[in-house]
Design a protein around this motif. Structure first.
Motif, short mmCIF file in Angstrom:
data_model
loop_
_atom_site.label_atom_id
_atom_site.label_comp_id
_atom_site.label_asym_id
_atom_site.label_seq_id
_atom_site.Cartn_x
_atom_site.Cartn_y
_atom_site.Cartn_z
N ARG A 25 -7.60 2.43 7.19
CA ARG A 25 -8.49 2.41 6.01
C ARG A 25 -9.89 1.95 6.40
NH1 ARG A 25 -5.42 -0.95 3.15
NH2 ARG A 25 -3.95 0.69 2.55
N GLU A 81 1.16 -3.17 6.67
CA GLU A 81 -0.14 -3.36 6.00
C GLU A 81 -1.28 -3.46 7.01
OE1 GLU A 81 -1.14 -3.33 2.68
OE2 GLU A 81 0.87 -2.49 2.51
N SER A 94 0.81 -1.24 0.00
CA SER A 94 0.00 0.00 0.00
C SER A 94 0.83 1.27 0.00
CB SER A 94 -0.88 0.06 1.26
OG SER A 94 -1.71 -1.04 1.33
N ALA A 152 -4.37 -0.99 7.13
CA ALA A 152 -5.71 -1.53 6.87
C ALA A 152 -6.69 -1.09 7.95
CB ALA A 152 -5.65 -3.06 6.79
#
Ligand code: CTP
Ligand code: MG
Length: 234
Positions: free
Chosen positions: A129, A122, A53, A126
């Motif tokens: 997000r 990540e 990402s 996440a």
């Protein structure tokens, strides 16, 4: 081989690397000291760049070592290098100023946590997000913790079940981190602390033993051992 960052990624990672490494003993800035033949910063950036990402990495380097840091990271990954400040918080603020507004997620990650796996980058990203404004990776505390007063007298025993050791990368919505830094007064040792002061909820996710902070000489020995174990596992 030079890593490619994801041009469609939504994550910027700030890497404060401008500390002097006093607790590690004499030998120059900690982030530039070798671990298994490569600077800690190189180990850290290589792992960040492997996280799918990540679109941008900004390193806050010792101000008198900017060119050396650019040269050492050039073969590793494309990074922006900015001068660090006198405190970690200033280094983070300088790196944050180099992040374009359209990057929605900003992670702050100590160069001293050189072996942090890309998977942790990540999982923190996440969680942001997924709707958490601020996210920290944590581990349970293993030692019994006592509060101690004057004359080395124990005041009490803290309930360990409620305690966590906090690691990096810490992840934030870009606007949340920017506001927290703009409002900051006293220097703190982590960014989530600034966000907490602003009354914004901070969410914990599981950390990683590989994300240990290399602080004292014994940590370097442990990190070299971890590196060997990780190489065998892969
Ligand atoms: N850091 C920074 N700018 C500073 C101080 C610290 O960018 N003025 C960075 C360090 O390079 C490190 C991270 O913040 O990657 C965490 O800090 P710490 O582990 O305390 O590193 P040092 O400050 O280098 O170590 P010491 O406190 O022992 O001097
Ligand atoms: Mg320090």
């Amino acid at each position: 081989m030079t890593a490619q960052l994801n041009p469609r990624g939504d994550v910027a990672v700030l890497v404060p690397a401008a500390g002097s490494g006093v607790r590690l003993g004499p030998g120059g800035p900690k982030a530039l000291r070798p671990l298994d033949g490569e600077p800690l910063l190189v180990h850290a950036v290589r792992r960040i760049a492997a996280a799918p990402s990540v679109r941008l990495i900004v390193v806050a380097a010792p101000p008198d070592g900017l060119d050396a840091v650019r040269a050492m990271l050039d073969p590793v990954a494309p990074v922006r290098v900015v001068p660090g400040g006198a405190h970690r918080q200033e280094s983070v603020a300088g790196a944050l100023a180099a992040v374009p507004r359209d990057l929605g997620i900003v992670l702050v990650h100590d160069a001293a946590r050189a072996l942090t796996p890309p998977e942790l980058v990540e999982s923190v990203a996440a969680a942001v997000r997924g709707g958490c404004p601020a996210v920290i990776p944590v581990l349970p505390v293993v030692d019994t913790i006592k509060e101690v007063g004057p004359h080395d007298l124990v005041r009490g025993t803290v309930d360990r079940a409620a305690l966590r050791s906090v690691q990096t990368p810490q992840g934030f919505r870009h606007d949340v981190l920017a506001k927290a830094h703009a409002a900051a007064s006293d220097p703190l040792t982590d960014d989530a602390g600034l966000v907490e002061k602003a009354g914004i909820p901070v969410t914990c996710v599981p950390g990683s033993e590989l994300a240990m902070k290399i602080t004292r000489p014994l940590d370097l020995i442990l990190a070299e051992a971890l590196l060997r174990v990780a190489a065998r596992v892969r």
